[in-house]
Design a protein around this motif. Structure first.
Motif, PDB file in Angstrom:
ATOM      1  N   ARG A  92       0.722  -1.449  -0.039  1.00 33.03           N
ATOM      2  CA  ARG A  92       0.076  -0.136   0.335  1.00 33.03           C
ATOM      3  C   ARG A  92       0.637   1.273  -0.020  1.00 33.03           C
ATOM      4  O   ARG A  92       0.251   2.315  -0.419  1.00 33.03           O
ATOM      5  N   ILE A  93       2.269   1.278   0.336  1.00 23.70           N
ATOM      6  CA  ILE A  93       3.042   2.473   0.718  1.00 23.70           C
ATOM      7  C   ILE A  93       4.074   2.334  -0.720  1.00 23.70           C
ATOM      8  O   ILE A  93       4.933   1.466  -0.238  1.00 23.70           O
ATOM      9  N   GLY A  94       3.971   3.295  -1.521  1.00 25.42           N
ATOM     10  CA  GLY A  94       4.886   3.216  -2.616  1.00 25.42           C
ATOM     11  C   GLY A  94       6.028   3.730  -2.369  1.00 25.42           C
ATOM     12  O   GLY A  94       6.936   3.615  -2.755  1.00 25.42           O
ATOM     13  N   ASP A  95       6.065   4.658  -1.590  1.00 29.78           N
ATOM     14  CA  ASP A  95       7.244   5.692  -1.207  1.00 29.78           C
ATOM     15  C   ASP A  95       8.112   4.615  -0.096  1.00 29.78           C
ATOM     16  O   ASP A  95       7.907   4.649   1.070  1.00 29.78           O
ATOM     17  N   PRO A  96       9.541   4.429  -0.319  1.00 25.35           N
ATOM     18  CA  PRO A  96      10.290   3.692   0.444  1.00 25.35           C
ATOM     19  C   PRO A  96      10.683   4.460   1.889  1.00 25.35           C
ATOM     20  O   PRO A  96      10.767   3.629   2.835  1.00 25.35           O
ATOM     21  N   ALA A  97      10.751   5.359   1.746  1.00 27.30           N
ATOM     22  CA  ALA A  97      11.025   6.380   3.107  1.00 27.30           C
ATOM     23  C   ALA A  97       9.753   6.260   4.002  1.00 27.30           C
ATOM     24  O   ALA A  97       9.971   6.247   4.934  1.00 27.30           O
ATOM     25  N   VAL A  98       8.515   6.554   3.251  1.00 24.50           N
ATOM     26  CA  VAL A  98       7.481   6.525   4.191  1.00 24.50           C
ATOM     27  C   VAL A  98       6.999   5.193   4.797  1.00 24.50           C
ATOM     28  O   VAL A  98       6.904   5.051   5.812  1.00 24.50           O
ATOM     29  N   ALA A  99       7.395   4.129   4.015  1.00 23.37           N
ATOM     30  CA  ALA A  99       7.138   2.969   4.479  1.00 23.37           C
ATOM     31  C   ALA A  99       8.112   2.503   5.843  1.00 23.37           C
ATOM     32  O   ALA A  99       7.655   1.859   6.512  1.00 23.37           O
ATOM     33  N   GLY A 100       9.401   3.002   5.199  1.00 17.95           N
ATOM     34  CA  GLY A 100      10.361   2.481   6.405  1.00 17.95           C
ATOM     35  C   GLY A 100      10.067   3.293   7.798  1.00 17.95           C
ATOM     36  O   GLY A 100      10.216   2.861   8.877  1.00 17.95           O
ATOM     37  N   VAL A 101       9.547   4.671   7.757  1.00 18.32           N
ATOM     38  CA  VAL A 101       9.375   5.513   8.783  1.00 18.32           C
ATOM     39  C   VAL A 101       8.075   4.402   9.525  1.00 18.32           C
ATOM     40  O   VAL A 101       7.917   4.588  10.686  1.00 18.32           O
ATOM     41  N   ARG A 143       4.010   4.379 -18.880  1.00 10.07           N
ATOM     42  CA  ARG A 143       3.526   4.701 -17.869  1.00 10.07           C
ATOM     43  C   ARG A 143       3.194   3.554 -17.018  1.00 10.07           C
ATOM     44  O   ARG A 143       3.326   3.444 -15.921  1.00 10.07           O
ATOM     45  N   GLN A 144       2.869   2.381 -17.803  1.00  6.77           N
ATOM     46  CA  GLN A 144       2.507   1.059 -16.956  1.00  6.77           C
ATOM     47  C   GLN A 144       3.868   0.536 -16.476  1.00  6.77           C
ATOM     48  O   GLN A 144       3.929   0.025 -15.257  1.00  6.77           O
ATOM     49  N   PHE A 145       4.766   0.840 -17.093  1.00  5.68           N
ATOM     50  CA  PHE A 145       6.290   0.409 -16.513  1.00  5.68           C
ATOM     51  C   PHE A 145       6.391   1.039 -15.207  1.00  5.68           C
ATOM     52  O   PHE A 145       7.065   0.526 -14.356  1.00  5.68           O
ATOM     53  N   ARG A 146       6.548   2.581 -15.413  1.00  4.04           N
ATOM     54  CA  ARG A 146       6.467   3.505 -14.084  1.00  4.04           C
ATOM     55  C   ARG A 146       5.672   3.135 -13.128  1.00  4.04           C
ATOM     56  O   ARG A 146       6.109   3.063 -11.943  1.00  4.04           O
ATOM     57  N   GLN A 147       4.461   2.539 -13.338  1.00  2.36           N
ATOM     58  CA  GLN A 147       3.589   2.188 -12.136  1.00  2.36           C
ATOM     59  C   GLN A 147       4.199   0.816 -11.477  1.00  2.36           C
ATOM     60  O   GLN A 147       4.039   1.075 -10.302  1.00  2.36           O
ATOM     61  N   LEU A 148       4.575   0.167 -12.146  1.00  4.02           N
ATOM     62  CA  LEU A 148       5.250  -1.059 -11.648  1.00  4.02           C
ATOM     63  C   LEU A 148       6.616  -0.898 -10.879  1.00  4.02           C
ATOM     64  O   LEU A 148       6.942  -1.270  -9.861  1.00  4.02           O
ATOM     65  N   ALA A 149       7.390   0.231 -11.562  1.00  3.78           N
ATOM     66  CA  ALA A 149       8.634   0.452 -11.079  1.00  3.78           C
ATOM     67  C   ALA A 149       8.600   1.225  -9.816  1.00  3.78           C
ATOM     68  O   ALA A 149       9.635   1.075  -8.961  1.00  3.78           O
ATOM     69  N   THR A 150       7.583   2.179  -9.621  1.00  2.00           N
ATOM     70  CA  THR A 150       7.591   2.987  -8.382  1.00  2.00           C
ATOM     71  C   THR A 150       6.947   2.278  -7.560  1.00  2.00           C
ATOM     72  O   THR A 150       6.922   2.879  -5.955  1.00  2.00           O
ATOM     73  N   GLY A 151       6.443   0.983  -7.451  1.00  2.00           N
ATOM     74  CA  GLY A 151       5.769   0.279  -6.280  1.00  2.00           C
ATOM     75  C   GLY A 151       6.935  -0.566  -5.510  1.00  2.00           C
ATOM     76  O   GLY A 151       8.137  -0.293  -6.044  1.00  2.00           O
ATOM     77  N   LYS A 152       6.672  -0.860  -4.285  1.00  2.00           N
ATOM     78  CA  LYS A 152       7.563  -1.158  -3.294  1.00  2.00           C
ATOM     79  C   LYS A 152       8.150  -2.698  -3.957  1.00  2.00           C
ATOM     80  O   LYS A 152       9.396  -3.045  -3.963  1.00  2.00           O
TER      81      LYS A 152
END
Length: 743
Positions: free
Chosen positions: A355-364, A638-647
């Motif tokens: 659910r949390i795509g940003d690694p820093a937010v997920a880490g905190v 765009r689909q590739f970016r959606q996959l790549a930006t996920g955790k």
């Protein structure tokens, strides 16, 4: 001075000519009215009578000559006796013999003369002759000699006054320019321009009409400006500097963080005043993009260290518990403890990573959960939480700091609570962030008033139980374009707030069937042909979610522009003057630039294609190409970016992307894989067969387009055509899904 003397001479000449002409005319009229003249003109020997009389009149009146003529133009008088009895052959004498009185100017041997012609009329009213009186005009030299003393006095006085005035003016100007000489002023100007352009910060100044008056090279480089924009409206050149706001408010702004063309900028803007009114504004801009990126990396490392430390402490506690259970012989309880702990940790990790795509937010978040367990507090993440893309103007660093401080403050506040069960709830949904409130509330201050006071800078309390760092940090984020004032409410005795951020998770939205906010992919075009570049720009901007942020003519310009606009994607031509596309791509890869490339070129040789893909080109389009091909390439990216930006990337997601690519390549002309997938989903979800009209209405397609997709699926055997016969008319064609689950 010469012009002044010339004016005097011209004016004097005109006055002299007018006065002498009037004198000549009066003398001529007097002579013509004399009875002696009238009688002499009627006698053949009249000249013997007239010559002495007229000569005396000429001398007395100081005229140069008086000539009396009969109607045959024969001279009766003349200063030269030899001309008496001869005819006058003058071109200007004709009107005088027709009873006209006038003045004329004639140039002769002695000089230019003004001449008066007066007809002689007898007692019976008949014209019997003409009187001609001539007066020579003075020459320029004669007039100058007559007034040279007056001219000398006037010129001397003018020179003295001019010298005094010049000295006073020079003295005043020298005072105004601090007694500097012209060469010193030029040297100061050159030094000023050198220092101005050597300043690392960008400097831009505007006047009261919002036109750019000053801009240095650092500002051009920082803001991605080419050419000389001085004199142009700043809103047309750099629309988001916020300098015009200073003209209207008249108040300075120091150290404010803004975003200009996608870059993090720290801006100081002050008004320029003259005579008590604002006549312009000047701004100093400092690039903080690299600092922000470094801060985000450091924040992520710090969050990871905190999470590892807390998890290590928690792990040791669990090992101690497990060891105690084993030593007590309670193996069943030990096994149950292991199973429960493993399931909880896996569930939490799976939830956060999905659910949390940003690694820093997920880490905190993971770190704060472990931190809460360490302190005996249960940190609960709402099941509806999701965060994949950050709002505009909010960085990962900002969100991590605010979120971490809010959760830390909440746990600090819960330590003072005497109840046995302590819980802190945090929710990150696709629309807002919701956490325990960091603002102090009192009997005199409502939560909403405390919130506003804190955000506006009224509350500066630092200690943990009163809001901590979250107040000033959140107050700064509140002023971003994506923000609005948080709402604060009380639930029992626990204040909470709702953040202004709007976030979204595309995968979660697809699961829930709700709309989603599409990420804007910043695209840079690198093409040496302006016409081709403009066509490519129009085609790219027709694809939703893509925005052209810059256009470059060669590799050097693209290298500079990419640092300013920071694009996600570059449409790159290969053959260009200056630096070619291959060299530019190699430079980006050497610098480890976070830029993806789609080659758009006429190059078709195998070594070039091989080199492009070896250096990471995501697609390759050969000119000329159709818009559908470019659109498909952009949508796949765009689909590739959606996959790549996920955790994480699931195998099914990757297979779906690859399958979509292969399907797009094998579909008949005019059919698209994404639309085909929508048709298949609609048919599979319907319990009854559908007509082409129903499919078209359900997907927003035309009936002809829907029929083409249905016929294609029928040929593949994935749908079955059924004929529905009514009482009248032709049967209706209905299509039933028979292909199992749609791909």
């Amino acid at each position: 001075m010469i012009a002044f003397v010339a004016r005097i001479l011209v004016y004097g000449s005109a006055v002299e000519e007018r006065e002498r002409g009037q004198r000549a005319l009066l003398v001529a009229q007097s002579v013509a009215a004399m009875p002696t003249v009238q009688e002499a003109l009627l006698r053949p020997d009249g000249h013997t009578l007239l010559q002495p009389v007229v000569e005396r009149i000429r001398v007395v009146n100081q005229v140069d000559y008086i000539v009396v003529l009969n109607m045959d133009r024969v001279r009766y008088t003349h200063p030269l006796s030899s001309r008496i009895g001869t005819r006058l052959e003058a071109a200007d004498a004709g009107p005088a013999f027709a009873e006209h009185t006038y003045l004329s100017k004639e140039k002769g041997v002695l000089g230019t003369a003004v001449r008066a012609f007066v007809p002689v009329i007898d007692r019976d009213g008949r014209q019997i002759g003409v009187v001609l009186v001539g007066v020579l005009l003075p020459t320029w030299g004669a007039m100058l000699a007559a007034v040279w003393r007056e001219l000398a006095v006037t010129a001397g006085a003018a020179l003295l006054l001019g010298a005094a005035g010049s000295w006073l003016l020079a003295w005043h100007i020298k005072r105004q320019i601090y007694n500097l000489e012209p060469y010193q002023i030029a040297q100061l100007f050159e030094e000023r321009m050198a220092v101005f352009n050597a300043i690392h910060e960008g400097i831009v100044a505007i006047d009261a009409q919002e036109r750019i008056t000053i801009i240095n090279e650092a500002a051009k480089r920082l803001l991605g400006i080419t050419g000389n924009p001085v004199g142009q409206p700043i809103r047309a050149v750099i629309p988001d500097t916020r300098l015009p706001e200073i003209l209207h408010s008249g108040k300075p702004v120091f150290g404010q963080e803004i975003r200009v063309r996608g870059a993090h900028i720290v801006s100081t803007r002050v008004p320029i005043r003259s005579g008590g009114r604002v006549v312009g504004a000047v701004g100093v801009f400092q690039d903080r993009t690299d600092v922000h990126r470094l801060a985000e990396e450091l924040t992520g490392v710090k969050a990871l260290v905190d999470a590892l430390r807390a998890q290590n402490h928690e792990h040791l506690n669990k090992l101690h518990t497990l060891a105690g259970l084993i030593q007590l012989g309670q193996t069943r309880e030990a096994l149950s403890f292991i199973t429960q702990t493993t399931q909880e940790q896996e569930a939490l990790s799976r939830f956060v990573l999905k659910r949390i795509g940003d690694p820093a937010v997920a880490g905190v978040l993971l770190g704060k959960v472990s931190r809460g367990r360490e302190r005996g507090i249960r940190v609960v993440l709402d099941e509806a939480s999701c965060l994949e893309t950050l709002p505009d103007g909010v960085s990962s660093y900002d969100l991590v700091v605010v979120l971490g401080n809010l959760l830390e403050n909440a746990m600090d506040a819960l330590e003072t609570v005497s109840q046995k069960t302590k819980r802190s709830m945090c929710a990150l949904t696709k629309r807002r962030m919701r956490c325990p409130s960091p603002w102090p509330t009192t009997a005199r201050a409502s939560p909403q008033r405390s919130c506003r006071a804190c955000l506006s800078g009224g509350s500066r309390q630092r200690e943990t139980r009163t809001g901590g760092l979250a107040c000033p940090l959140f107050g700064r984020l509140w002023k971003t374009p994506a923000a609005r004032l948080p709402s604060t409410r009380l639930s029992g005795k626990e204040p909470c707030f709702t953040s202004p951020f709007r976030c979204g998770n595309r995968a979660h939205d697809r699961e829930k069937g709700v709309g989603r906010t599409m990420e804007v992919i910043r695209t840079l075009l690198v093409e040496d042909d302006p016409l081709v570049c403009d066509v490519n720009r129009q085609m790219v901007e027709r694809v939703p979610g893509f925005r052209v942020v810059g256009m470059a003519r060669d590799g050097f310009e693209a290298l500079r522009l990419a640092k300013a606009v920071r694009p996600h994607l570059v449409l790159l031509d290969i053959y260009m003057p200056g630096q070619d596309g291959l060299t530019l791509l190699k430079t980006w890869r050497k610098e480890e630039a976070d830029i993806d490339v789609i080659a758009v070129t006429a190059a078709q040789d195998a070594p070039t294609v091989e080199t492009l893909f070896r250096y990471g080109a995501v697609d390759y389009l050969v000119k000329p190409f159709r818009f559908e091909r470019l659109k498909a390439a952009l949508e796949r990216y765009r689909q590739f970016r959606q996959l790549a930006t996920g955790k994480t990337v699931e195998q099914d997601d990757w297979d779906h992307l690859r399958g979509g690519i292969e399907a797009e390549a094998t579909l008949p002309k005019g059919l698209h894989a994404w639309t085909l997938q929508q048709v298949e989903d609609l048919l599979a979800a319907s319990a009854t067969p559908l007509t082409a009209d129903e499919v078209a209405a359900g997907l927003g397609l035309s009936r002809v387009t829907a029929r083409r997709y249905l016929d294609y699926l029928n040929r593949l055997g994935r749908v079955r055509l059924e004929m529905e016969y009514g009482t009248v008319g032709r049967p209706a064609h209905r299509y039933r899904w028979v292909g199992g689950s749609p791909a």
